[in-house]
Motif scaffolding. Structure first.
Motif, mmCIF file in Angstrom:
data_model
loop_
_atom_site.group_PDB
_atom_site.id
_atom_site.type_symbol
_atom_site.label_atom_id
_atom_site.label_comp_id
_atom_site.label_asym_id
_atom_site.label_seq_id
_atom_site.Cartn_x
_atom_site.Cartn_y
_atom_site.Cartn_z
ATOM 1 N N LEU A 14 -1.737 16.331 5.531
ATOM 2 C CA LEU A 14 -0.754 15.179 5.391
ATOM 3 C C LEU A 14 -1.725 14.202 4.225
ATOM 4 O O LEU A 14 -2.912 14.247 4.405
ATOM 5 N N ILE A 15 -1.041 13.858 3.333
ATOM 6 C CA ILE A 15 -1.595 12.950 2.285
ATOM 7 C C ILE A 15 -0.969 11.448 2.414
ATOM 8 O O ILE A 15 0.047 11.372 2.945
ATOM 9 N N PRO A 16 -1.718 10.279 1.841
ATOM 10 C CA PRO A 16 -1.141 9.191 1.836
ATOM 11 C C PRO A 16 0.385 9.032 1.060
ATOM 12 O O PRO A 16 0.369 9.789 -0.004
ATOM 13 N N TYR A 17 1.427 8.472 1.575
ATOM 14 C CA TYR A 17 2.617 8.611 1.201
ATOM 15 C C TYR A 17 2.692 8.142 -0.422
ATOM 16 O O TYR A 17 3.242 8.574 -1.273
ATOM 17 N N PHE A 18 1.756 7.107 -0.847
ATOM 18 C CA PHE A 18 1.629 6.605 -2.198
ATOM 19 C C PHE A 18 1.458 7.708 -3.185
ATOM 20 O O PHE A 18 1.667 7.553 -4.159
ATOM 21 N N ALA A 19 0.712 8.574 -2.523
ATOM 22 C CA ALA A 19 0.114 9.690 -3.869
ATOM 23 C C ALA A 19 1.156 11.062 -3.684
ATOM 24 O O ALA A 19 0.824 11.795 -4.513
ATOM 25 N N TRP A 20 2.185 10.976 -3.138
ATOM 26 C CA TRP A 20 3.161 12.242 -3.293
ATOM 27 C C TRP A 20 3.717 12.332 -4.501
ATOM 28 O O TRP A 20 3.678 11.261 -5.157
ATOM 29 N N ALA A 21 4.156 13.298 -4.954
ATOM 30 C CA ALA A 21 4.824 13.875 -6.069
ATOM 31 C C ALA A 21 3.849 13.582 -7.447
ATOM 32 O O ALA A 21 4.076 13.262 -8.593
ATOM 33 N N ASN A 22 2.664 13.779 -7.183
ATOM 34 C CA ASN A 22 1.636 13.584 -8.396
ATOM 35 C C ASN A 22 0.998 15.260 -8.454
ATOM 36 O O ASN A 22 0.073 15.227 -9.520
ATOM 37 N N ARG A 23 1.558 15.888 -8.076
ATOM 38 C CA ARG A 23 1.048 17.424 -8.530
ATOM 39 C C ARG A 23 2.244 18.573 -8.569
ATOM 40 O O ARG A 23 2.239 19.723 -8.245
ATOM 41 N N TYR A 39 0.788 -1.108 0.033
ATOM 42 C CA TYR A 39 -0.006 0.068 -0.150
ATOM 43 C C TYR A 39 0.815 1.501 -0.131
ATOM 44 O O TYR A 39 0.294 2.483 -0.025
ATOM 45 N N ASN A 40 2.129 1.298 0.327
ATOM 46 C CA ASN A 40 2.918 2.202 0.701
ATOM 47 C C ASN A 40 3.937 2.329 -0.604
ATOM 48 O O ASN A 40 3.859 3.052 -1.650
ATOM 49 N N THR A 41 5.113 1.805 -0.456
ATOM 50 C CA THR A 41 6.396 1.854 -1.294
ATOM 51 C C THR A 41 5.846 1.486 -2.624
ATOM 52 O O THR A 41 6.296 1.878 -3.624
ATOM 53 N N VAL A 42 5.297 0.182 -2.843
ATOM 54 C CA VAL A 42 5.148 -0.325 -4.131
ATOM 55 C C VAL A 42 4.287 0.617 -5.127
ATOM 56 O O VAL A 42 4.418 1.064 -5.976
ATOM 57 N N LEU A 43 2.992 1.034 -4.288
ATOM 58 C CA LEU A 43 2.531 1.816 -5.086
ATOM 59 C C LEU A 43 2.998 3.247 -5.435
ATOM 60 O O LEU A 43 2.610 3.807 -6.450
ATOM 61 N N ALA A 44 3.733 3.660 -4.512
ATOM 62 C CA ALA A 44 4.477 5.075 -4.366
ATOM 63 C C ALA A 44 5.174 5.005 -5.879
ATOM 64 O O ALA A 44 5.613 6.022 -6.313
ATOM 65 N N GLY A 45 5.797 3.873 -6.175
ATOM 66 C CA GLY A 45 6.763 3.758 -7.383
ATOM 67 C C GLY A 45 6.075 3.734 -8.558
ATOM 68 O O GLY A 45 6.608 4.044 -9.662
ATOM 69 N N MET A 46 4.590 4.014 -8.760
ATOM 70 C CA MET A 46 4.145 4.457 -10.162
ATOM 71 C C MET A 46 3.112 5.733 -9.626
ATOM 72 O O MET A 46 2.398 5.851 -8.775
#
Length: 679
Positions: free
Chosen positions: A659-668, A397-404
């Motif tokens: 704060l937002i979920p870690y997986f969603a960072w760097a999408n804006r 839910y965190n690092t794997v999803l953050a990869g995309m």
């Protein structure tokens, strides 16, 4: 070891994902990522580094075709070993190999991802691309069964002469996995036959018998793939080969030491004194049963440990499983990021010493988190304990999803826990850290690995044995459980990861007696499970087992309240001393500049008022998610001023920390990000 407790991943065709969270991720992979990867593998993405994957397979096929029609001498192989030809030639030579020696594996991972996607959603266009991909691979197979484009193009006389670093056996592992996925999803066995031919070639050359090579993979992965191939075909020789690689690894005389010495002597180079400790990078510094600390390249390590778990289960090797347990404990107790990442240093993409978990220089490769989830799933198959599923959930839910990226069009190789974009460009120590996701990489192992993992998420969420279905992750799905000659259909509806509610609705043509086991997440202390009349329940190892005869229309309701937790690290973790991280349910949260402002290090969380946090529904990248706003303070920074001053109490103003979920960072867009906060 209790063989009766062993379980296996549910057949991908008997678990259809129908989930508002993971279903969207799978559709993104199917509609965006898999087509994008296909274009990338064919070097058709503008302004992205070329892959050369398809190019290399076609170059190998041309060379093999010429060797059939004319006298052909394989080019002499330079014993200097690994050599990557230029990554960006203006006009690639059609008969040359470009890129890394392990480039073939990216292509195989794409085939695996596409196969799982096809099982989830029929798609004639994708099926056609898969057929083309299989033809490309099969055309590049040598008549002996050998299949590796680097050596077929550069000189097959060098095959298996540099096992430590040139990845032939690793690539075979991914070929096997892709072939099995394609066969299970479509029933087509052309690629499986190709994989078995290559495996047979390896069987002839490796083993304990006199005259055979006693080496093993430099980059592990084949071990777990051979276990899969044994289970898919029933041929025990594949299992025995996997066990040989496990048993041989790190035993004296050390094979990699002998290989390096031979290379040095042949090249007239000085070879340093014997020291097997250098092979800790490859987990080959000592026999695997003697290893107690996770060391070396993090991806290799976790793949090895997963293979060890598979071999221990299939051969009932309790000593090997005990070694898996020791290595697992070392990772999760001393070397695991709160985001589910592993491998803290960029130097060799490796584990560091215990409790060394830097945030801004973190490596935390996407592939390493995937490998950890694979290891966790293997441990669950042997012993269903919630601690394994907790870590698997954390990584996925965190690092794997953050990869995309949320739109599926860019990727992270490295997953830091703190980012200042200016530092990424100015500090050589942060050269590996990117503040925004990249279109592609010269070493592009992560994008197709994410695609195959997301596409096969059902295999992580559900496992089964003869009488029991295990629910490890609460992902909305339609599942068919076979018990004897009867079938039980379960419709699982889930609100994860935003709410902790899930409902299971039973459909059955006639009553079916079996056991359902539901994991109690480690982040939840007070939960409720509501059952139909006449159903018994008991708890064991963090799972609620419900046993009875299930009838059409039965329902199970589960509620795992998702409270906001302020987490602190063990005091031995110097980088996080005096800091706190925020988690909610399976998600780790982070601050991002887009919701706050620059200089995130000047914010401070009010530890006494975390309970006053406000949950807000927001949309990021077209995806609904829960934003948290927590009470805190911010110290204002004025331009200029003295570098050092006498201490005075900082002037702070009350603010809400978003704060937002870690997986969603760097999408804006580009900006600062921080997981660990001052308190």
């Amino acid at each position: 070891m209790d063989k009766k407790a062993f379980n296996r991943p549910i057949d991908i065709c008997r678990a259809k994902i129908a989930d508002p969270f993971w279903g969207v991720a799978q559709e993104t992979v199917r509609r965006e990522v898999i087509p994008y990867l296909w274009e990338a593998l064919n070097d058709r993405i503008p302004n992205a580094p070329p892959s050369f994957c398809v190019h290399n397979f076609r170059a190998a096929a041309r060379m093999l075709e010429r060797s059939k029609t004319q006298e052909f001498v394989w080019p002499s192989y330079s014993f200097k070993g690994f050599r990557a030809l230029p990554q960006d030639p203006d006009s690639p030579d059609p008969d040359k190999h470009y890129g890394f020696a392990f480039q073939d594996s990216d292509f195989f991972k794409w085939v695996e991802a596409a196969s799982y996607a096809l099982a989830n959603h029929p798609d004639r266009e994708l099926e056609s691309k898969l057929e083309e991909a299989v033809d490309i691979v099969c055309a590049a197979q040598h008549e002996s069964g050998y299949l590796n484009t680097y050596y077929i193009v550069n000189g097959i006389d060098g095959a298996f002469t540099y096992l430590k670093d040139n990845h032939e056996l690793y690539c075979l592992g991914h070929l096997i996995e892709s072939a099995i996925a394609l066969y299970q999803s479509t029933g087509k066995d052309k690629l499986l036959k190709t994989a078995c031919r290559y495996a047979a070639f390896v069987l002839q050359r490796f083993g304990p018998e006199e005259g055979k090579c006693r080496g093993y993979p430099g980059h592990e992965e084949l071990e777990l793939a051979l276990a899969k191939l044994y289970e898919a075909t029933g041929k025990r020789e594949y299992l025995e080969l996997g066990r040989f690689f496990i048993d041989q690894r790190g035993t004296p005389p050390n094979f990699f030491l002998l290989e390096d010495r031979q290379r040095a002597e042949k090249n007239g180079e000085h070879y340093p004194p014997d020291d097997v400790s250098r092979y800790a990078y490859y987990q080959a510094h000592k026999p695997v049963r003697e290893q107690t600390e996770a060391v070396g390249h993090a991806v290799r390590a976790a793949y090895l440990y997963a293979g060890m778990a598979d071999i221990s289960r299939l051969t009932l090797d309790e000593n090997l499983f005990a070694a898996c347990g020791r290595l697992w404990d070392d990772i999760v107790q001393k070397k695991l990021y709160i985001t589910g990442g592993i491998g803290s240093t960029a130097v060799g993409e490796t584990f560091s010493f215990p409790y060394d978990l830097p945030n801004d220089t973190a490596y935390s490769e996407t592939c390493a988190a995937i490998a950890l989830a694979i290891f966790a799933r293997r441990m669950l198959q042997i012993c269903p304990k919630s601690e394994y599923a907790d870590v698997m959930e954390l990584a996925l839910y965190n690092t794997v999803l953050a990869g995309m990226a949320l739109d599926g069009k860019s990727f992270f190789y490295v997953n830091p826990l703190e980012v200042v974009p200016q530092a990424c460009g100015a500090d050589a120590r942060l050269e590996h850290v990117k503040p925004i996701r990249q279109k592609w990489f010269g070493c592009a192992c992560c994008p197709p690995n994410i695609a195959r993992t997301v596409s096969s998420i059902a295999a992580y969420a559900f496992t089964e044995n003869e009488n029991t279905l295990f629910v490890h992750l609460y992902i909305g799905s339609q599942i068919t459980k076979r018990v004897g000659n009867k079938e039980l259909q379960l419709n699982l509806e889930s609100e994860f990861p935003w709410r902790g509610s899930a409902t299971v609705r039973i459909k059955a043509a006639s009553p079916v007696r079996c056991t359902l086991a539901f994991r109690v997440p480690g982040w939840c202390k007070n939960y409720t499970v509501t059952l139909p009349d006449g159903i018994e329940r008991f708890e064991q190892n963090g799972y609620v087992y419900v046993v009875g005869t299930w009838k059409d229309g039965d329902q199970i309701k589960l509620d795992f309240p998702m409270e906001i937790h302020m987490r602190t690290a063990n005091p031995h973790v110097r980088e996080d001393y005096g800091l706190a991280a925020i988690t909610r349910g399976p998600l780790c949260y982070c601050m991002e500049q887009a919701d706050n402002s620059k200089n995130l290090h000047c914010y401070r969380l009010d530890a006494e008022r975390v309970g006053d946090a406000i949950e807000k529904s927001v949309e990021i990248g077209g995806r609904h998610m829960v934003l948290l706003e927590l009470p805190g303070y911010k110290q204002e920074i004025t331009p200029g001023g003295s570098l050092y001053i006498n201490y005075t109490k900082p002037q702070e103003k009350p603010v809400g920390l978003k704060l937002i979920p870690y997986f969603a960072w760097a999408n804006r867009g580009e900006g600062e990000m921080r997981v660990w906060l001052r308190v």
